[in-house]
Design an enzyme around this catalytic site. Structure first.
Site, mmCIF file in Angstrom:
data_model
loop_
_atom_site.group_PDB
_atom_site.id
_atom_site.type_symbol
_atom_site.label_atom_id
_atom_site.label_comp_id
_atom_site.label_asym_id
_atom_site.label_seq_id
_atom_site.Cartn_x
_atom_site.Cartn_y
_atom_site.Cartn_z
ATOM 1 N N HIS A 113 -5.510 58.246 99.376
ATOM 2 C CA HIS A 113 -4.865 56.892 98.899
ATOM 3 C C HIS A 113 -3.379 57.060 99.469
ATOM 4 O O HIS A 113 -2.666 55.969 99.255
ATOM 5 C CB HIS A 113 -4.939 56.637 97.252
ATOM 6 C CG HIS A 113 -3.971 57.621 96.655
ATOM 7 N ND1 HIS A 113 -4.292 58.610 95.817
ATOM 8 C CD2 HIS A 113 -2.657 57.468 96.295
ATOM 9 C CE1 HIS A 113 -3.399 59.256 95.247
ATOM 10 N NE2 HIS A 113 -2.470 58.590 95.429
ATOM 11 N N ASP A 143 -10.828 61.728 97.468
ATOM 12 C CA ASP A 143 -9.243 61.559 97.624
ATOM 13 C C ASP A 143 -8.368 62.599 98.029
ATOM 14 O O ASP A 143 -7.620 62.959 97.697
ATOM 15 C CB ASP A 143 -8.657 61.245 96.003
ATOM 16 C CG ASP A 143 -7.439 60.032 96.068
ATOM 17 O OD1 ASP A 143 -7.233 59.800 97.236
ATOM 18 O OD2 ASP A 143 -6.605 60.363 95.304
ATOM 19 N N SER A 219 1.850 62.288 94.476
ATOM 20 C CA SER A 219 0.398 62.271 94.768
ATOM 21 C C SER A 219 0.307 63.082 96.227
ATOM 22 O O SER A 219 1.214 62.861 97.037
ATOM 23 C CB SER A 219 -0.126 60.834 95.258
ATOM 24 O OG SER A 219 -0.421 60.388 93.938
#
Length: 471
Positions: A113, A143, A219
């Site tokens: 992402h 992911d 992230s």
């Protein structure tokens, strides 16, 4: 009676007492000791951060996003009248995240992402060096994405620790770039393992849970142990307030290692073993009916005819309790165990069948891409111009998360014509004007021969829909 000591005697006594206390409280050379004060923790993390921080990078990604498309774009009458209505105006979308260098030649891991669909990726190291990067392999479901730095050599990097050895209660550090403020380090512990289906976003699977604060921008950053080894990639946080006061999730390093291996082998898409089953966790009510002493394992609710688990002798109603010696309690956890084992070999599964536990070896293979999916796109002048369809097979079922026994033709793109008629990506075409269709070629032929009236039978979200159209 009060006794007095001379200064030399007093000093000798104190030295002896301190030495005795030190011997009594010092840990053995190979013993792992929990820090006893905040000062010990703080001092202990300083060399660790100096060692690990250079391998954690900031990632800046740009992607071009198309605006909405006018529903009248292809209409011969309304197309000119509403030429500027809802025109597709591309815009640039920026994203910020973190990444971890895993090798001296510039292999970097991050989240999908963060870099998925990006047209320009810039990676900035802790010492402000900047590199362009390309995506070698990415997977939205896990992911994860593997990048290659352009021109990177002799890069600082982190070693992977096998995440199977991680235990609840271990001290960990999360390193990343939260909110774009610059590289930041936060501490916590491993607060849970085998968390599946709990993370937000597209990521699905098995996660390490931590209470180390993780915020937007973290992230793709590193979750490391007290020896500076990577145990996970931070991916999301679960919070009620929207702040960092929640629980964080990291993708285990064992899965990251599989991604790196496949990227080095030249894969651009992650290939995972196919189970070919529909499973469900065993709860307390089910355990009694199945003859299990405890509610554990994954009950097999359905099997594809080509399932490798079915080929190993497992049948509907069996319970899979272990994969390669590790207990599994959810379908996501079972698929994770198969994924980290890799393709080409076998997985040893423990199966509970009719009150008896037995072991089976399951081949780790990809979902069969047969019969051929035969992608078709309807051309200009057809009733559903731009409609894209494929024949459903096991690979399509796995890729689009369709029901295990799905058959027929899948809509992979509605196009302008299909969109006006109400078709959506993910619809399954079952019949055209009363004639059942099984392949994309049959769907194309049936729609080409359609007249001014059209009746479609469509499966959408498990519901059968009848659509009647007039042109």
């Amino acid at each position: 009676m009060r006794r007095s000591f001379s200064a030399p005697v007093l000093i000798k006594t104190l030295v002896a007492a301190v030495a005795a206390w030190t011997i009594a409280t010092a840990p053995a050379a190979a013993e792992t000791r929990v820090p006893t004060s905040q000062m010990e923790i703080s001092l202990g993390f300083v060399p660790l951060v100096k060692q690990a921080a250079p391998a954690v990078v900031n990632i800046y990604a740009k992607r071009v996003v198309q605006g909405r498309v006018s529903p009248f774009r292809s209409d011969p009458f309304f197309g000119n009248m509403f030429r500027d209505f809802g025109s597709a105006r591309p815009r640039v979308q920026n994203s910020l995240g973190s990444g971890v260098i895993l090798s001296g030649d510039g292999i970097v891991v991050s989240n999908y992402h963060v870099v998925g669909g990006a047209t320009d990726i810039r990676v900035v190291l802790n010492d402000r060096r900047e590199y362009a990067a390309t995506v070698l392999l990415s997977d939205e479901q896990s992911d994860l994405a593997i990048l290659q730095l352009q021109g990177g050599a002799q890069m600082p990097h982190l070693d992977l620790r096998d995440s199977e050895s991680v235990e609840v209660g271990e001290l960990v550090l999360a390193i990343g770039n939260p909110f774009g403020v610059g590289q930041t380090v936060s501490s916590g512990i491993v607060s849970g393992l085998a968390r599946s289906g709990a993370a937000s976003g597209q990521g699905r699977g098995y996660f390490i849970q931590t209470d180390a604060p993780i915020n937007p921008g973290n992230s793709g950053g590193a979750l490391i142990d007290v020896n500076g080894r990577l145990i996970g990639i931070n991916t999301s946080i679960l919070t009620r307030s929207g702040g960092s006061n929640g629980i964080g999730f990291a993708i285990p390093s064992a899965l990251v290692a599989q991604f790196v291996d496949q990227a080095r082998a030249g894969n651009s898409v992650f290939e995972r073993p196919w189970a070919g089953i529909v499973g469900q966790p065993v709860d307390a009510d089910m355990a009694g009916g199945l003859g299990l002493s405890l509610p554990s394992g994954v009950a097999v609710a359905d099997l594809h005819v080509l399932s490798p688990i079915g080929a190993a002798g497992v049948v509907v109603g069996d319970v899979i309790t272990e994969v390669d010696g590790a207990p599994v309690n959810t379908p996501a956890e079972m698929l994770y165990r198969m994924s980290v084992a890799g393709l080409g070999g076998t997985a040893a599964m423990t199966v509970f069948h009719d009150g008896v536990e037995r072991a089976v070896d399951v081949a780790l293979t990809k979902a069969p891409d047969s019969p051929a999916r035969d992608p078709r796109r309807l051309g200009r002048g057809m009733v559903f111009e731009g409609l894209e369809v494929v024949t459903i097979n096991p690979a399509v079922i796995a890729e689009f998360n369709l029901p295990m026994r799905a058959s027929g033709v899948l809509v992979t793109g509605a196009g302008a014509g299909g969109g006006r008629a109400g078709l959506q990506r993910g619809d399954v075409l079952l019949a055209v004007n009363g004639t059942e269709i099984a392949t994309s070629a049959q769907a194309e032929a049936a729609l080409r021969a359609a007249g001014r009236k059209l009746r479609l039978e469509v499966l959408r979200g498990g519901r059968r829909i009848s659509m009647r159209l007039r042109f």
